[in-house]
Design an enzyme around this catalytic site. Sequence first.
Site, mmCIF file in Angstrom:
data_model
loop_
_atom_site.group_PDB
_atom_site.id
_atom_site.type_symbol
_atom_site.label_atom_id
_atom_site.label_comp_id
_atom_site.label_asym_id
_atom_site.label_seq_id
_atom_site.Cartn_x
_atom_site.Cartn_y
_atom_site.Cartn_z
ATOM 1 C CD1 TRP A 187 10.819 -13.691 38.673
ATOM 2 C CD2 TRP A 187 11.684 -12.704 37.300
ATOM 3 N NE1 TRP A 187 11.748 -12.274 38.743
ATOM 4 C CE2 TRP A 187 12.246 -11.711 38.357
ATOM 5 C CE3 TRP A 187 12.455 -12.571 35.800
ATOM 6 C CZ2 TRP A 187 13.285 -10.967 37.428
ATOM 7 C CZ3 TRP A 187 13.088 -11.591 35.629
ATOM 8 C CH2 TRP A 187 13.252 -10.206 36.293
ATOM 9 C CD GLU A 226 12.294 -17.366 39.472
ATOM 10 O OE1 GLU A 226 12.897 -16.974 38.242
ATOM 11 O OE2 GLU A 226 14.242 -17.335 39.963
ATOM 12 C CE LYS A 228 14.822 -10.053 41.138
ATOM 13 N NZ LYS A 228 15.814 -10.354 40.019
ATOM 14 C CG ASP A 259 17.269 -17.467 41.983
ATOM 15 O OD1 ASP A 259 18.015 -17.164 42.397
ATOM 16 O OD2 ASP A 259 16.815 -16.812 40.155
ATOM 17 C CG HIS A 262 15.012 -14.295 43.688
ATOM 18 N ND1 HIS A 262 14.200 -14.983 42.383
ATOM 19 C CD2 HIS A 262 16.017 -14.635 42.760
ATOM 20 C CE1 HIS A 262 14.556 -14.268 41.251
ATOM 21 N NE2 HIS A 262 16.070 -14.231 41.402
ATOM 22 C CG HIS A 286 16.141 -20.054 38.761
ATOM 23 N ND1 HIS A 286 15.585 -19.523 38.100
ATOM 24 C CD2 HIS A 286 15.680 -21.498 37.839
ATOM 25 C CE1 HIS A 286 14.307 -19.593 37.272
ATOM 26 N NE2 HIS A 286 14.690 -20.912 37.058
ATOM 27 C CG ASP A 294 19.499 -12.080 42.105
ATOM 28 O OD1 ASP A 294 19.922 -13.681 42.378
ATOM 29 O OD2 ASP A 294 18.220 -11.427 41.686
ATOM 30 C CG ASP A 296 21.670 -14.304 38.865
ATOM 31 O OD1 ASP A 296 21.114 -15.408 39.277
ATOM 32 O OD2 ASP A 296 20.810 -13.127 39.159
ATOM 33 C CG ASP A 326 18.434 -17.894 37.150
ATOM 34 O OD1 ASP A 326 18.919 -17.344 36.153
ATOM 35 O OD2 ASP A 326 17.447 -17.605 37.851
HETATM 36 C C1 RNT Z 1 16.328 -13.263 37.905
HETATM 37 C C2 RNT Z 1 15.113 -14.452 38.005
HETATM 38 C C3 RNT Z 1 14.382 -15.091 36.601
HETATM 39 C C4 RNT Z 1 15.607 -15.040 35.799
HETATM 40 C C5 RNT Z 1 16.239 -15.969 34.354
HETATM 41 C C6 RNT Z 1 16.315 -14.513 33.380
HETATM 42 O O1 RNT Z 1 16.231 -12.532 39.440
HETATM 43 O O2 RNT Z 1 15.880 -15.181 38.691
HETATM 44 O O3 RNT Z 1 14.773 -16.795 37.128
HETATM 45 O O4 RNT Z 1 16.674 -15.429 36.196
HETATM 46 O O5 RNT Z 1 14.384 -16.071 34.281
HETATM 47 ZN ZN ZN Z 2 15.914 -17.308 38.941
#
Ligand code: RNT
Ligand code: ZN
Length: 419
Positions: A187, A226, A228, A259, A262, A286, A294, A296, A326
């Site tokens: 990513w 990955e 986004k 993810d 994302h 993820h 986003d 997390d 994640d």
């Molecule tokens: C970031 C991505 C990625 C990170 C990690 C730390 O938006 O989701 O996967 O969260 O690699």
């Molecule tokens: Zn991620």
Amino acid sequence: MNLEEKVKKAYDEAVARYAELGVDAAKALDTLQQVSLSLHCWQADDVSGFENAAGPLTGGIQATGSYPGKARSIEEVKADIKKAASLIPGRHRVSIHAIYGDFGGQKVDRNEIEPKHFQSWIDWAKDNGLKLDFNSTSFSHPKSGDMTLAHRDQGIRDFWVEHTIRSRRVADEMGRQLGSKACHNLWVHDGSKDITVDRYLYRKNLKESLDKIFAVKLPNVKDAVESKLFGTGLESFTVGSHEFYMGYAVQNGLMATLDMGHFHPTEETYDKISSLLLYMPEILLHVSRPVRWDSDHVVILNDSVLQLAQEIVRAGALSRTNIGLDYFDASINRIGAYVVGSRATQKALLQALLEPLELLRRYEAEEQNFERLALLEEAKALPWSAVYDYFCVKNGTLPAEGYIKEIQRYEKEVLSNRK
Ligand code: RNT
Ligand code: ZN
């Protein structure tokens, strides 16, 4: 009756109830037992890592909060993950970012990392019956402004290409030594805050960098890319969009990483699975919880996670889905964050495995749509939690909320000494 007997009794009742709907709960548990989650090492220390002279977290991602007890060394990350894993039933994997190398106080730049810097992780994994996954790290570095692999400057691109090739080699070594292919996730945050007139150029650059990175096939690696939607401070343009990586992964036989944070907020991740798996060998997830953006947040058992699990099971795709977590919440006990998120993911998978799928499919095939809807509703209240409690006990971990006390104890005895 002691706790274990109570759990067993409730389980036996649940098994009988599921049997009425044609569901074999014991078989569901056997399947869940085979599913490994990949615990992300970066929840333990808010994505800081252990490079000499580590700078702030950049690349459009943010860990907010300042709860005490953050891991300050690799040893502490290992101890915390081990503690968390002891409260998560089953056998799991750990996902390491390149900035978590064991650099022994030396300055090892990103284009210099080698498998030897991760040998202590591999040894630790071996000793603890864990498998490893790996991630290149292109954020939080002086050479990673807004662009890395897509940069206009060839020198910067080459630097990150070298880093990523080396990261794949680390993953290969992990996979080889541990006897289980390691997922390598790529990513990069590359993007821009404002209107960009050269999108094609940046995407072409990224594609050329990827071609160099993936030129060599490595036998012990499963490669993932990955995408986004946007990053903080990079709101107007993301080079590695979903379309970009989907095309790249399909063309090159790689996995796409989905993810959950994302995509557009109303866009559900689960609906992508059955499309992607028709065109690529496997996918990497993820599992995360975006709150308005986003963000997390720690994963919980919400509709998005449940739908994701249901889709995987309904598509018969468990063996082709790599499940990574994640999120990075720095505002609560970080070990608790691992346990809550992992257990929530398992509970979703278990509910999906316990679904009366045969009956639901029959209703659907016969266009009995009221019946399908009604059974989906009733299935929500079936005694899956009794089955999960039994899964915990069977795996020697505490059922239900029992882990709260255990994490409080760890906080008191271990985390509170980290000043
Ligand atoms: C970031 C991505 C990625 C990170 C990690 C730390 O938006 O989701 O996967 O969260 O690699
Ligand atoms: Zn991620």
